[in-house]
Design an enzyme around this catalytic site. Structure first.
Site, mmCIF file in Angstrom:
data_model
loop_
_atom_site.group_PDB
_atom_site.id
_atom_site.type_symbol
_atom_site.label_atom_id
_atom_site.label_comp_id
_atom_site.label_asym_id
_atom_site.label_seq_id
_atom_site.Cartn_x
_atom_site.Cartn_y
_atom_site.Cartn_z
ATOM 1 N N ASP A 136 -6.364 -4.693 -18.237
ATOM 2 C CA ASP A 136 -5.350 -3.687 -18.619
ATOM 3 C C ASP A 136 -5.598 -3.069 -19.990
ATOM 4 O O ASP A 136 -4.662 -2.595 -20.648
ATOM 5 C CB ASP A 136 -3.935 -4.293 -18.577
ATOM 6 C CG ASP A 136 -3.522 -4.725 -17.181
ATOM 7 O OD1 ASP A 136 -3.974 -4.096 -16.209
ATOM 8 O OD2 ASP A 136 -2.771 -5.704 -17.056
ATOM 9 N N ASN B 164 1.391 3.073 -2.608
ATOM 10 C CA ASN B 164 0.604 3.997 -3.440
ATOM 11 C C ASN B 164 -0.615 4.520 -2.680
ATOM 12 O O ASN B 164 -0.997 5.676 -2.844
ATOM 13 C CB ASN B 164 0.176 3.318 -4.748
ATOM 14 C CG ASN B 164 1.282 3.327 -5.792
ATOM 15 O OD1 ASN B 164 1.601 4.375 -6.365
ATOM 16 N ND2 ASN B 164 1.888 2.180 -6.020
ATOM 17 N N ILE C 1 -11.546 -7.646 -11.594
ATOM 18 C CA ILE C 1 -12.870 -7.048 -11.383
ATOM 19 C C ILE C 1 -13.826 -7.586 -12.456
ATOM 20 O O ILE C 1 -13.481 -7.624 -13.637
ATOM 21 C CB ILE C 1 -12.749 -5.506 -11.496
ATOM 22 C CG1 ILE C 1 -11.845 -4.957 -10.380
ATOM 23 C CG2 ILE C 1 -14.098 -4.831 -11.471
ATOM 24 C CD1 ILE C 1 -12.387 -5.125 -8.988
ATOM 25 N N LEU D 40 -4.923 -7.091 -6.757
ATOM 26 C CA LEU D 40 -4.575 -8.248 -7.576
ATOM 27 C C LEU D 40 -5.752 -9.091 -8.068
ATOM 28 O O LEU D 40 -5.562 -9.947 -8.916
ATOM 29 C CB LEU D 40 -3.582 -9.144 -6.814
ATOM 30 C CG LEU D 40 -2.199 -8.518 -6.610
ATOM 31 C CD1 LEU D 40 -1.339 -9.427 -5.724
ATOM 32 C CD2 LEU D 40 -1.499 -8.253 -7.935
ATOM 33 N N GLY E 152 0.775 -1.236 0.000
ATOM 34 C CA GLY E 152 0.000 0.000 0.000
ATOM 35 C C GLY E 152 0.806 1.286 0.000
ATOM 36 O O GLY E 152 0.331 2.304 0.495
ATOM 37 N N HIS F 15 -0.670 0.335 -13.327
ATOM 38 C CA HIS F 15 0.006 -0.872 -13.808
ATOM 39 C C HIS F 15 1.499 -0.553 -13.991
ATOM 40 O O HIS F 15 1.832 0.474 -14.574
ATOM 41 C CB HIS F 15 -0.611 -1.300 -15.143
ATOM 42 C CG HIS F 15 -0.040 -2.570 -15.672
ATOM 43 N ND1 HIS F 15 -0.403 -3.813 -15.184
ATOM 44 C CD2 HIS F 15 0.899 -2.798 -16.623
ATOM 45 C CE1 HIS F 15 0.283 -4.750 -15.821
ATOM 46 N NE2 HIS F 15 1.073 -4.165 -16.704
ATOM 47 N N ASN G 19 -6.852 2.102 -12.467
ATOM 48 C CA ASN G 19 -5.832 1.168 -11.965
ATOM 49 C C ASN G 19 -4.455 1.726 -12.289
ATOM 50 O O ASN G 19 -4.293 2.477 -13.255
ATOM 51 C CB ASN G 19 -6.012 -0.182 -12.674
ATOM 52 C CG ASN G 19 -4.972 -1.207 -12.264
ATOM 53 O OD1 ASN G 19 -4.689 -1.395 -11.079
ATOM 54 N ND2 ASN G 19 -4.375 -1.887 -13.237
HETATM 55 C C1 GRF Z 1 2.561 -1.143 -7.942
HETATM 56 O O1 GRF Z 1 3.766 -1.348 -8.604
HETATM 57 C C2 GRF Z 1 1.420 -1.112 -8.918
HETATM 58 O O2 GRF Z 1 1.763 -0.668 -10.190
HETATM 59 C C3 GRF Z 1 1.034 -2.563 -9.001
HETATM 60 O O3 GRF Z 1 1.223 -3.056 -7.698
HETATM 61 C C4 GRF Z 1 2.224 -2.301 -7.025
HETATM 62 C C5 GRF Z 1 1.641 -1.876 -5.712
HETATM 63 O O4 GRF Z 1 2.585 -1.365 -4.838
HETATM 64 N N1 GRF Z 1 -0.287 -2.703 -9.545
HETATM 65 P P1 GRF Z 1 2.163 -0.748 -3.429
HETATM 66 O O5 GRF Z 1 1.335 -1.799 -2.705
HETATM 67 O O6 GRF Z 1 1.366 0.484 -3.706
HETATM 68 O O7 GRF Z 1 3.439 -0.448 -2.736
#
Ligand code: GRF
Length: 187
Positions: free
Chosen positions: A144, A14, A87, A84, A12, A103, A101
């Site tokens: 995607d 992000n 959906i 992961l 998490g 990616h 999303n």
């Molecule tokens: C990111 O690299 C994102 O692009 C991918 O999963 C990763 C998540 O990282 N879908 P975090 O959990 O936000 O550290």
């Protein structure tokens, strides 16, 4: 005020960036109302630390049905931040144009089923690509395949490993994700 729901499966970072950039005003006038995880993960703890409602809905066949029941009425955007599970088509259609999303590659390259996490970076290295990066895109039933909102690039060096690429790409993600969220919410 725009209301956001964030879906996570992992660490998490992000998600944390979303909290921080809402606080700093980079994502203006927004609030994370709910964080949902499809497995136990640190993302839930991050939400807890921010006093944001957070729930675990175990991944599986009826995940999206259960998720739909939890999405607050006034939700403006559903953000997949390292999420992961796939959906369902029904869910995508119900929230059409409202799900995005991130990616870890330059879509349309290196996307689709099975292309997640370290698998993406291994494929990029094996293919000899000189560039990779991150893409924020709308979520549609095709994995995607939705419209691209924003991309950021990095160079792939000869000595890069899947892990070093992941680290470089995370930094790009922290830059483009808040910008993409602000852009979608401003429409
Ligand atoms: C990111 O690299 C994102 O692009 C991918 O999963 C990763 C998540 O990282 N879908 P975090 O959990 O936000 O550290």
């Amino acid at each position: 005020m725009k209301n956001i729901v964030v879906l996570v499966s992992g660490g998490g970072t992000n998600l944390q960036r979303i909290f921080d950039t809402i606080d700093s005003g980079e994502i203006p006038n927004a609030k994370v109302k709910l964080v949902v995880a499809d497995r136990p993960c640190f993302g839930l703890q991050r939400a807890e630390n921010e006093n944001v409602k957070n729930i675990l809905i175990p991944r599986g066949k009826n995940f999206c049905e259960l998720l739909e029941k939890e999405i607050p009425e006034n939700t403006d955007l559903i953000v997949l931040a390292g999420f992961l599970s796939i959906i369902t088509k029904d869910f995508c259609e119900k929230f059409r144009g409202k799900i995005i999303n991130i990616h870890p590659a330059l879509l349309p390259k290196f996307g689709g089923k099975g292309m997640w996490g370290i698998h993406v970076h291994n494929a990029v290295i094996e293919s000899g690509e000189k560039k990779s990066g991150a893409t924020v895109h709308f979520v549609t039933p095709g994995v995607d395949e939705g419209e691209i909102i924003l991309q950021g690039e990095i160079e792939v060096d000869a000595n890069d490993t899947a892990e070093s690429l992941a680290n470089k790409i995370h930094i790009v993600e922290y830059d483009i994700f808040p910008k993409a969220i602000a852009k979608v919410l401003s429409k």
